[in-house]
Enzyme design. Structure first.
Site, PDB file in Angstrom:
ATOM      1  N   LYS A  69       0.879  -1.169   0.000  1.00 50.05           N
ATOM      2  CA  LYS A  69       0.000   0.000   0.000  1.00 50.05           C
ATOM      3  C   LYS A  69       0.913   1.215   0.000  1.00 50.05           C
ATOM      4  CE  LYS A  69      -4.249   1.631   0.160  1.00 50.05           C
ATOM      5  NZ  LYS A  69      -5.389   1.199  -0.651  1.00 50.05           N
ATOM      6  N   SER A 117      -1.511  -1.105  -4.244  1.00 48.50           N
ATOM      7  CA  SER A 117      -2.646  -0.191  -4.177  1.00 48.50           C
ATOM      8  C   SER A 117      -2.152   1.112  -3.571  1.00 48.50           C
ATOM      9  CB  SER A 117      -3.760  -0.795  -3.318  1.00 48.50           C
ATOM     10  OG  SER A 117      -4.820   0.119  -3.142  1.00 48.50           O
TER      11      SER A 117
END
Length: 370
Positions: free
Chosen positions: A163, A233
């Site tokens: 992330k 992400s």
């Protein structure tokens, strides 16, 4: 120094709404897990970044109570990887990873078992997003997470989740105030570059690419460079890159194993079976109900929106009414195809073609119980 023996747990819990963390509360209250053992949580949440942030906050508040920490301390300590925007049959849920040190077993397992490692990069400056600097920072963090997991062979690493920071208006203003140039002033494009650099960092750590092949200029441009084991992400709530490594270690007594495979295109279910076989499932085609019950979780990185056709058949992900939601459609397609094999739509699917697999492919990882 000899690596300690570890036990790694995996708990997959459904969500009825973005604030539904009842499963986490029940596991903690019943002492089925200890808050101190939680090392990462990755969630498939519905809605936008606001909903993702709400889910993360709910988790932070619960864990803060049990850990006697502030919610911010929880956020800094435990990677909370929220993947939003569910489409199609995608079922909101979250997966908790635990890790604890244990005594050496009297009879060690005859095969390597699931082990996880987590690590953070330092906080990145906005002007570092999408650059070689970010690539190197992510690679270094991935290497540390692999070592932390007790994994000594890169072949035993099967999934790396990252992330990374997304660009925000405040971050653009910060860079401008210091007279620094960013990779793009378009928020979506800059965030995509951040994802691309993170994916190349995984590839570098996994020795899928070399340092000589890497530079600022290749990010999101040279699509021949990619990782087959990573999923990235971006989120505006992140200022550093948060890394979760999943692999198998000979110092783990976990009841689980992880494996990976590649779906060469959206219809290539053999890639799903490849992941299950890699994890150690003696899988038939189709799977039996007993085999499906051995599957603990699936992770899919979806690349349908990177290409305009599947097996020479044109699709309309980029051209029809929902073209602005190409990533959601790509996730929905992959979720449905993989779910049709494993018999459960409650799997983690994220969209991203920035150096995450060959263009148009899906990367698949599977955790099974042994």
């Amino acid at each position: 120094m000899t690596q300690a023996w570890m036990d790694t747990g995996v708990y997959r819990l459904p969500m009825s709404a973005p604030d539904d963390v009842r499963g986490l509360k029940q596991l903690l209250a019943s002492q089925q897990i200890a808050a101190e053992d939680i090392v990462a949580i990755i969630a498939q949440t519905e809605g936008t970044g606001y909903a993702r942030g709400y889910t993360a906050l709910c988790m932070q508040l619960v864990l803060a109570e049990y850990l006697n920490l502030t919610p911010q301390d929880v956020f800094d300590r435990i990677p909370l990887m929220m993947i939003g925007l569910c489409g199609g049959l995608m079922s909101p849920h979250y997966t908790i990873f635990t890790r604890r040190a244990v005594e050496a077993p009297a009879t060690p397992p005859t095969e390597k078992r699931l082990a996880v490692g987590v690590e953070n990069t330092r906080v990145l400056l906005p002007e570092e997003y999408g650059t070689l600097t970010q690539i190197k920072l992510v690679a270094e963090a991935v290497e540390k997470a692999i070592a932390q997991a007790g994994i000594t062979d890169l072949e035993d690493v099967h999934c790396v989740e990252v992330k990374c920071p997304a660009m925000t208006p405040a971050r653009l203003q910060d860079a401008a105030s210091r007279h620094q140039s960013v990779v793009s002033t378009n928020l979506g494009a800059a965030s995509s570059f951040s994802k691309g650099a993170s994916a190349l960092g995984i590839a570098f750590a996994m020795k899928e690419v070399t340092l000589e092949q890497l530079s600022d200029a290749v990010v999101n441009k040279n699509h021949d460079l990619y990782t087959n084991k990573g999923s990235v992400s971006a989120g505006g709530e992140q200022s550093a890159c948060r890394i979760l490594v999943m692999g198998n270690s000979d110092r783990s007594i976990s009841p689980y194993r992880v494996g990976h495979g590649v779906m060469q295109d959206q219809l290539d279910v053999t890639g799903v079976y490849e992941a299950l076989t890699s994890a150690g499932l003696d899988s038939s085609m189709p799977l039996t109900a007993d085999q499906q019950r051995q599957i603990v979780q699936m992770f899919v990185n979806c690349g349908a929106d990177a290409v305009s056709a599947v097996r020479d058949r044109r699709h309309t992900i980029h051209s029809d009414f929902l073209s602005g939601y190409a990533g959601i459609v790509a996730k929905a397609v992959a979720n449905a195809v993989v779910a049709s094999v494993v018999g459960d739509p409650m799997i983690l699917a994220s969209a991203g073609n920035e150096h995450q697999g060959d263009r148009g492919s899906n990367l698949v990882a599977a955790i099974i119980t042994r």
